[in-house]
Design a protein around this motif. Structure first.
Motif, mmCIF file in Angstrom:
data_model
loop_
_atom_site.group_PDB
_atom_site.id
_atom_site.type_symbol
_atom_site.label_atom_id
_atom_site.label_comp_id
_atom_site.label_asym_id
_atom_site.label_seq_id
_atom_site.Cartn_x
_atom_site.Cartn_y
_atom_site.Cartn_z
ATOM 1 N N GLY A 80 0.913 -1.223 -0.225
ATOM 2 C CA GLY A 80 0.118 0.038 -0.019
ATOM 3 C C GLY A 80 0.815 1.337 0.038
ATOM 4 N N GLY A 81 2.137 1.127 -0.077
ATOM 5 C CA GLY A 81 3.096 2.206 -0.094
ATOM 6 C C GLY A 81 4.132 2.269 0.748
ATOM 7 N N GLY A 82 5.029 3.100 0.858
ATOM 8 C CA GLY A 82 6.428 3.122 1.487
ATOM 9 C C GLY A 82 7.295 4.413 1.673
ATOM 10 N N ALA A 83 8.268 4.120 2.030
ATOM 11 C CA ALA A 83 9.246 5.394 2.244
ATOM 12 C C ALA A 83 10.591 4.962 2.127
ATOM 13 C CB ALA A 83 8.591 6.428 3.292
ATOM 14 N N VAL A 84 11.479 5.618 1.390
ATOM 15 C CA VAL A 84 12.855 5.217 1.445
ATOM 16 C C VAL A 84 13.755 6.480 1.994
ATOM 17 C CG1 VAL A 84 14.904 4.641 0.076
ATOM 18 C CG2 VAL A 84 12.796 3.750 -0.482
ATOM 19 N N ALA A 127 15.375 12.380 12.395
ATOM 20 C CA ALA A 127 15.349 12.763 10.873
ATOM 21 C C ALA A 127 14.682 11.767 10.159
ATOM 22 C CB ALA A 127 16.414 13.653 10.454
ATOM 23 N N VAL A 128 15.487 10.707 10.234
ATOM 24 C CA VAL A 128 14.819 9.547 9.644
ATOM 25 C C VAL A 128 13.506 9.065 9.828
ATOM 26 C CG1 VAL A 128 15.232 6.972 9.194
ATOM 27 C CG2 VAL A 128 17.374 8.533 9.055
ATOM 28 N N LEU A 129 13.233 8.997 11.171
ATOM 29 C CA LEU A 129 11.690 8.744 11.902
ATOM 30 C C LEU A 129 10.818 9.860 11.068
ATOM 31 C CD1 LEU A 129 9.666 7.544 13.430
ATOM 32 C CD2 LEU A 129 10.584 9.184 15.444
ATOM 33 N N PHE A 130 11.327 11.216 11.149
ATOM 34 C CA PHE A 130 10.380 12.101 10.606
ATOM 35 C C PHE A 130 9.964 11.555 9.041
ATOM 36 C CE2 PHE A 130 10.210 16.025 7.990
ATOM 37 C CZ PHE A 130 8.897 16.456 8.190
ATOM 38 N N LEU A 131 11.129 11.582 8.243
ATOM 39 C CA LEU A 131 10.860 11.069 6.877
ATOM 40 C C LEU A 131 9.996 9.929 6.437
ATOM 41 C CD1 LEU A 131 14.247 12.676 5.350
ATOM 42 C CD2 LEU A 131 11.753 13.708 5.336
ATOM 43 N N CYS A 132 10.132 9.014 7.594
ATOM 44 C CA CYS A 132 9.517 7.627 7.400
ATOM 45 C C CYS A 132 7.960 7.725 7.960
ATOM 46 C CB CYS A 132 10.491 6.591 8.126
ATOM 47 S SG CYS A 132 11.638 5.995 7.402
ATOM 48 N N SER A 133 7.709 8.830 8.534
ATOM 49 C CA SER A 133 6.378 8.772 9.391
ATOM 50 C C SER A 133 5.313 9.469 8.382
ATOM 51 C CB SER A 133 6.538 9.475 10.555
ATOM 52 O OG SER A 133 6.732 10.912 10.316
ATOM 53 N N PRO A 134 4.189 9.213 8.836
ATOM 54 C CA PRO A 134 2.981 10.099 8.083
ATOM 55 C C PRO A 134 3.175 11.609 8.136
ATOM 56 C CG PRO A 134 2.157 8.201 9.440
ATOM 57 C CD PRO A 134 3.450 8.491 9.852
ATOM 58 N N ALA A 135 4.019 12.145 9.118
ATOM 59 C CA ALA A 135 4.031 13.591 9.177
ATOM 60 C C ALA A 135 4.845 14.080 7.939
ATOM 61 C CB ALA A 135 4.959 14.079 10.627
ATOM 62 N N ALA A 136 5.649 13.311 7.243
ATOM 63 C CA ALA A 136 6.200 13.593 5.795
ATOM 64 C C ALA A 136 5.628 13.208 4.658
ATOM 65 C CB ALA A 136 7.715 13.032 5.947
ATOM 66 N N SER A 137 4.231 12.782 4.898
ATOM 67 C CA SER A 137 3.529 12.112 3.712
ATOM 68 C C SER A 137 3.527 13.051 2.413
ATOM 69 C CB SER A 137 2.217 11.912 4.224
ATOM 70 O OG SER A 137 1.468 13.083 4.433
ATOM 71 N N TRP A 138 3.660 14.326 2.475
ATOM 72 C CA TRP A 138 3.761 15.286 1.446
ATOM 73 C C TRP A 138 5.280 15.663 1.019
ATOM 74 C CZ3 TRP A 138 2.498 20.648 -0.554
ATOM 75 C CH2 TRP A 138 2.035 20.527 -1.626
ATOM 76 N N ILE A 139 6.283 14.912 1.602
ATOM 77 C CA ILE A 139 7.812 15.193 1.102
ATOM 78 C C ILE A 139 8.109 14.103 0.300
ATOM 79 C CG2 ILE A 139 9.724 15.586 2.056
ATOM 80 C CD1 ILE A 139 8.501 16.843 4.699
ATOM 81 N N THR A 140 8.863 14.241 -0.680
ATOM 82 C CA THR A 140 9.657 13.339 -1.615
ATOM 83 C C THR A 140 10.438 14.012 -2.407
ATOM 84 O OG1 THR A 140 9.328 11.293 -2.761
ATOM 85 C CG2 THR A 140 7.947 13.121 -3.619
ATOM 86 N N GLY A 141 11.476 13.213 -2.835
ATOM 87 C CA GLY A 141 12.501 14.092 -3.729
ATOM 88 C C GLY A 141 13.593 15.339 -3.088
ATOM 89 N N GLY A 160 6.813 7.847 -7.400
ATOM 90 C CA GLY A 160 5.619 8.306 -6.788
ATOM 91 C C GLY A 160 4.498 7.941 -7.660
ATOM 92 N N PRO A 161 3.370 7.982 -6.997
ATOM 93 C CA PRO A 161 3.073 8.650 -5.714
ATOM 94 C C PRO A 161 3.142 7.640 -4.580
ATOM 95 C CG PRO A 161 0.957 8.176 -6.994
ATOM 96 C CD PRO A 161 2.053 7.793 -7.866
ATOM 97 N N GLY A 162 3.111 6.228 -4.872
ATOM 98 C CA GLY A 162 3.211 5.198 -3.766
ATOM 99 C C GLY A 162 4.271 5.107 -2.919
ATOM 100 N N VAL A 163 5.361 5.547 -3.206
ATOM 101 C CA VAL A 163 6.687 5.440 -2.901
ATOM 102 C C VAL A 163 7.350 6.620 -2.613
ATOM 103 C CG1 VAL A 163 8.909 4.134 -2.401
ATOM 104 C CG2 VAL A 163 6.928 2.943 -3.215
#
Length: 256
Positions: free
Chosen positions: A138-142, A227-241, A179-182
Protein backbone atom coordinates in the motif's frame (compact mmCIF):
# COMPACT_ATOMS: atom_id res chain seq x y z
CA UNK A 1 -5.79 15.57 13.85
CA UNK A 2 -3.90 14.17 16.82
CA UNK A 3 -0.17 14.84 16.69
CA UNK A 4 1.22 11.53 17.95
CA UNK A 5 -0.17 9.31 15.14
CA UNK A 6 1.71 11.49 12.65
CA UNK A 7 4.96 10.05 14.02
CA UNK A 8 3.80 6.50 14.63
CA UNK A 9 5.24 3.63 12.60
CA UNK A 10 2.86 1.03 14.02
CA UNK A 11 2.35 -1.75 11.49
CA UNK A 12 5.40 -0.77 9.44
CA UNK A 13 8.36 -2.99 8.53
CA UNK A 14 11.78 -1.44 7.85
CA UNK A 15 15.12 -2.52 6.43
CA UNK A 16 18.15 -0.61 7.76
CA UNK A 17 21.59 -1.20 6.26
CA UNK A 18 24.79 -0.54 8.18
CA UNK A 19 22.63 -1.18 11.24
CA UNK A 20 25.23 -2.60 13.61
CA UNK A 21 26.77 0.64 14.83
CA UNK A 22 26.57 4.42 14.75
CA UNK A 23 23.88 6.09 12.66
CA UNK A 24 22.41 2.83 11.37
CA UNK A 25 22.03 1.39 14.86
CA UNK A 26 20.39 4.59 16.11
CA UNK A 27 17.98 4.59 13.15
CA UNK A 28 16.99 0.97 13.69
CA UNK A 29 16.31 1.52 17.39
CA UNK A 30 14.32 4.70 16.86
CA UNK A 31 12.16 3.16 14.14
CA UNK A 32 11.44 0.25 16.48
CA UNK A 33 10.58 2.63 19.33
CA UNK A 34 8.08 4.27 16.96
CA UNK A 35 6.43 0.89 16.34
CA UNK A 36 8.17 -0.68 13.35
CA UNK A 37 9.54 -4.18 13.04
CA UNK A 38 13.08 -4.06 11.64
CA UNK A 39 15.39 -6.10 9.42
CA UNK A 40 19.00 -5.27 10.24
CA UNK A 41 21.82 -5.59 7.73
CA UNK A 42 25.57 -5.22 8.26
CA UNK A 43 28.76 -7.18 7.74
CA UNK A 44 29.27 -8.21 11.37
CA UNK A 45 26.69 -10.69 12.66
CA UNK A 46 27.44 -10.03 16.33
CA UNK A 47 26.75 -6.31 15.96
CA UNK A 48 23.33 -6.69 14.37
CA UNK A 49 22.43 -9.57 16.70
CA UNK A 50 22.95 -7.19 19.62
CA UNK A 51 20.73 -4.51 18.03
CA UNK A 52 18.09 -7.12 17.21
CA UNK A 53 18.04 -8.19 20.86
CA UNK A 54 17.43 -4.58 21.94
CA UNK A 55 14.56 -4.26 19.48
CA UNK A 56 12.96 -7.48 20.65
CA UNK A 57 13.19 -6.21 24.23
CA UNK A 58 10.88 -3.37 23.11
CA UNK A 59 8.30 -5.90 22.01
CA UNK A 60 9.03 -5.49 18.31
CA UNK A 61 10.20 -8.13 15.84
CA UNK A 62 13.71 -8.04 14.37
CA UNK A 63 15.88 -10.14 12.08
CA UNK A 64 19.63 -9.82 11.56
CA UNK A 65 21.01 -10.54 8.08
CA UNK A 66 24.80 -10.37 7.80
CA UNK A 67 26.48 -9.75 4.48
CA UNK A 68 28.08 -7.26 2.11
CA UNK A 69 25.67 -4.78 0.51
CA UNK A 70 27.92 -4.76 -2.56
CA UNK A 71 26.79 -8.34 -3.21
CA UNK A 72 23.44 -8.36 -5.01
CA UNK A 73 22.63 -11.86 -3.77
CA UNK A 74 22.92 -10.56 -0.20
CA UNK A 75 20.42 -7.80 -0.98
CA UNK A 76 18.06 -10.29 -2.59
CA UNK A 77 18.22 -12.46 0.52
CA UNK A 78 17.71 -9.45 2.78
CA UNK A 79 14.51 -8.39 1.02
CA UNK A 80 13.19 -11.93 0.70
CA UNK A 81 13.77 -12.72 4.38
CA UNK A 82 12.21 -9.42 5.46
CA UNK A 83 8.98 -10.14 3.60
CA UNK A 84 8.90 -13.82 4.58
CA UNK A 85 9.71 -13.36 8.27
CA UNK A 86 8.28 -9.93 9.07
CA UNK A 87 5.29 -10.08 6.73
CA UNK A 88 5.89 -7.15 4.41
CA UNK A 89 8.26 -4.27 3.59
CA UNK A 90 7.29 -0.60 3.82
CA UNK A 91 10.41 1.35 4.90
CA UNK A 92 14.03 1.34 3.75
CA UNK A 93 16.99 3.22 5.22
CA UNK A 94 20.07 3.00 2.99
CA UNK A 95 22.78 3.85 5.50
CA UNK A 96 25.69 1.63 4.37
CA UNK A 97 28.48 3.53 2.62
CA UNK A 98 31.31 5.93 3.33
CA UNK A 99 34.91 6.72 2.42
CA UNK A 100 37.86 8.71 3.70
CA UNK A 101 39.92 11.46 2.09
CA UNK A 102 41.66 10.72 -1.21
CA UNK A 103 44.68 12.17 -3.00
CA UNK A 104 43.54 12.78 -6.60
CA UNK A 105 47.10 12.30 -7.87
CA UNK A 106 47.41 8.89 -6.25
CA UNK A 107 43.97 7.24 -6.12
CA UNK A 108 43.60 4.86 -9.11
CA UNK A 109 40.49 5.17 -11.21
CA UNK A 110 39.35 1.73 -10.17
CA UNK A 111 39.47 2.74 -6.51
CA UNK A 112 37.59 5.95 -7.29
CA UNK A 113 34.95 3.88 -9.08
CA UNK A 114 34.72 1.62 -6.05
CA UNK A 115 33.85 4.57 -3.79
CA UNK A 116 31.15 5.66 -6.23
CA UNK A 117 29.75 2.15 -6.48
CA UNK A 118 29.66 1.46 -2.73
CA UNK A 119 27.79 4.67 -1.94
CA UNK A 120 25.28 4.50 -4.80
CA UNK A 121 24.74 1.05 -6.30
CA UNK A 122 23.57 -0.87 -3.20
CA UNK A 123 21.04 1.89 -2.45
CA UNK A 124 19.79 1.79 -6.05
CA UNK A 125 19.56 -2.00 -6.03
CA UNK A 126 17.75 -2.19 -2.69
CA UNK A 127 15.24 0.44 -3.80
CA UNK A 128 14.67 -1.49 -7.01
CA UNK A 129 14.04 -4.73 -5.08
CA UNK A 130 11.96 -3.08 -2.35
CA UNK A 131 9.53 -0.92 -4.32
CA UNK A 132 7.34 -3.79 -5.61
CA UNK A 133 6.87 -5.01 -2.04
CA UNK A 134 6.13 -1.48 -0.81
CA UNK A 135 3.52 -1.05 -3.52
CA UNK A 136 1.99 -4.41 -2.61
CA UNK A 137 1.76 -3.22 1.01
CA UNK A 138 0.00 0.00 0.00
CA UNK A 139 3.00 2.33 -0.10
CA UNK A 140 6.33 3.02 1.50
CA UNK A 141 9.19 5.39 2.16
CA UNK A 142 12.94 5.32 1.51
CA UNK A 143 15.61 7.43 3.22
CA UNK A 144 19.13 7.50 1.79
CA UNK A 145 21.90 8.62 4.15
CA UNK A 146 24.12 11.01 2.22
CA UNK A 147 26.56 13.61 3.59
CA UNK A 148 27.16 17.35 3.68
CA UNK A 149 30.26 16.48 1.63
CA UNK A 150 27.91 16.28 -1.36
CA UNK A 151 27.56 20.08 -1.38
CA UNK A 152 30.97 21.17 -0.08
CA UNK A 153 34.03 21.98 -2.15
CA UNK A 154 37.05 20.82 -0.16
CA UNK A 155 40.48 19.35 -0.71
CA UNK A 156 41.01 15.57 -0.80
CA UNK A 157 37.35 14.56 -0.83
CA UNK A 158 36.70 14.30 -4.57
CA UNK A 159 35.70 10.63 -4.44
CA UNK A 160 33.43 10.71 -1.39
CA UNK A 161 31.85 14.04 -2.33
CA UNK A 162 31.14 12.87 -5.87
CA UNK A 163 29.60 9.65 -4.56
CA UNK A 164 27.25 11.39 -2.17
CA UNK A 165 26.32 14.03 -4.76
CA UNK A 166 25.38 11.17 -7.08
CA UNK A 167 23.30 9.60 -4.29
CA UNK A 168 21.46 12.91 -3.82
CA UNK A 169 20.63 13.24 -7.49
CA UNK A 170 19.58 9.60 -7.71
CA UNK A 171 17.23 10.28 -4.78
CA UNK A 172 15.61 13.16 -6.61
CA UNK A 173 15.17 11.19 -9.81
CA UNK A 174 13.87 7.97 -8.23
CA UNK A 175 11.30 10.00 -6.32
CA UNK A 176 9.91 10.97 -9.72
CA UNK A 177 9.98 7.36 -10.92
CA UNK A 178 8.26 5.77 -7.94
CA UNK A 179 5.73 8.35 -6.78
CA UNK A 180 3.04 8.61 -5.68
CA UNK A 181 3.07 5.29 -3.79
CA UNK A 182 6.69 5.37 -2.62
CA UNK A 183 8.41 8.45 -1.21
CA UNK A 184 12.21 8.74 -1.54
CA UNK A 185 14.27 11.32 0.36
CA UNK A 186 17.84 11.75 1.59
CA UNK A 187 19.56 13.18 4.65
CA UNK A 188 22.94 14.94 4.66
CA UNK A 189 24.51 14.43 8.10
CA UNK A 190 27.17 16.83 9.27
CA UNK A 191 29.88 15.77 11.72
CA UNK A 192 28.43 12.97 13.84
CA UNK A 193 30.22 11.53 16.87
CA UNK A 194 30.57 7.84 16.08
CA UNK A 195 33.15 5.14 16.67
CA UNK A 196 34.38 5.69 13.12
CA UNK A 197 35.10 9.37 13.79
CA UNK A 198 36.68 8.91 17.23
CA UNK A 199 40.27 8.19 16.03
CA UNK A 200 40.34 11.49 14.12
CA UNK A 201 38.66 13.67 16.73
CA UNK A 202 41.65 15.25 18.48
CA UNK A 203 40.90 17.92 21.10
CA UNK A 204 42.18 20.61 18.72
CA UNK A 205 40.03 19.37 15.83
CA UNK A 206 36.97 19.14 18.08
CA UNK A 207 37.42 22.76 19.17
CA UNK A 208 37.73 23.95 15.57
CA UNK A 209 34.57 22.06 14.67
CA UNK A 210 32.62 23.43 17.62
CA UNK A 211 33.75 26.98 16.83
CA UNK A 212 32.28 26.71 13.32
CA UNK A 213 29.01 25.02 14.33
CA UNK A 214 26.16 27.46 15.07
CA UNK A 215 24.34 24.94 17.29
CA UNK A 216 27.51 24.66 19.40
CA UNK A 217 27.87 20.88 19.55
CA UNK A 218 28.71 17.97 17.30
CA UNK A 219 25.94 15.72 16.08
CA UNK A 220 24.87 12.46 17.68
CA UNK A 221 23.58 9.40 15.82
CA UNK A 222 20.16 10.05 17.37
CA UNK A 223 20.01 13.44 15.62
CA UNK A 224 20.06 11.64 12.29
CA UNK A 225 17.72 8.91 13.50
CA UNK A 226 15.13 11.53 14.48
CA UNK A 227 15.22 12.99 10.98
CA UNK A 228 14.89 9.49 9.51
CA UNK A 229 11.87 8.86 11.71
CA UNK A 230 10.28 12.08 10.47
CA UNK A 231 10.84 11.26 6.80
CA UNK A 232 9.50 7.71 7.29
CA UNK A 233 6.45 8.85 9.21
CA UNK A 234 3.00 10.05 8.09
CA UNK A 235 4.13 13.55 9.15
CA UNK A 236 6.25 13.65 5.96
CA UNK A 237 3.55 12.24 3.67
CA UNK A 238 3.83 15.25 1.31
CA UNK A 239 7.63 15.22 1.12
CA UNK A 240 9.55 13.35 -1.58
CA UNK A 241 12.63 13.92 -3.68
CA UNK A 242 14.21 16.18 -1.07
CA UNK A 243 17.63 16.28 0.61
CA UNK A 244 17.55 17.39 4.24
CA UNK A 245 20.68 18.78 5.88
CA UNK A 246 21.08 17.73 9.52
CA UNK A 247 24.35 19.45 10.31
CA UNK A 248 24.11 21.86 13.23
CA UNK A 249 23.98 24.80 10.82
CA UNK A 250 27.46 24.32 9.35
CA UNK A 251 27.72 25.78 5.84
CA UNK A 252 31.37 25.07 5.01
CA UNK A 253 33.82 22.19 5.56
CA UNK A 254 34.94 22.00 9.19
CA UNK A 255 36.98 18.79 9.13
CA UNK A 256 40.61 19.82 8.77
Amino acid sequence: MSTLPLFSLAGQVAIVTGAGRGIGRACALMLAEAGADVALAARTQADIDAVAAQIRSMGRKAIAVAGDVNDEATLETLVARTVAELGKLTLLVNNAGGAGPNDPLKMPGAEFAGVLAWNVVPAYTLIQKSVPHMRAAGGGAVVNISSVAARYAQKYFSAYSAAKAALNQMTRNLAQDFGPGVRINAIEPGTIETEALAPYLTPERRQRMLASTPIGRLGQPEDIAAAVLFLCSPAASWITGKVLGVDGGVEAPNFS
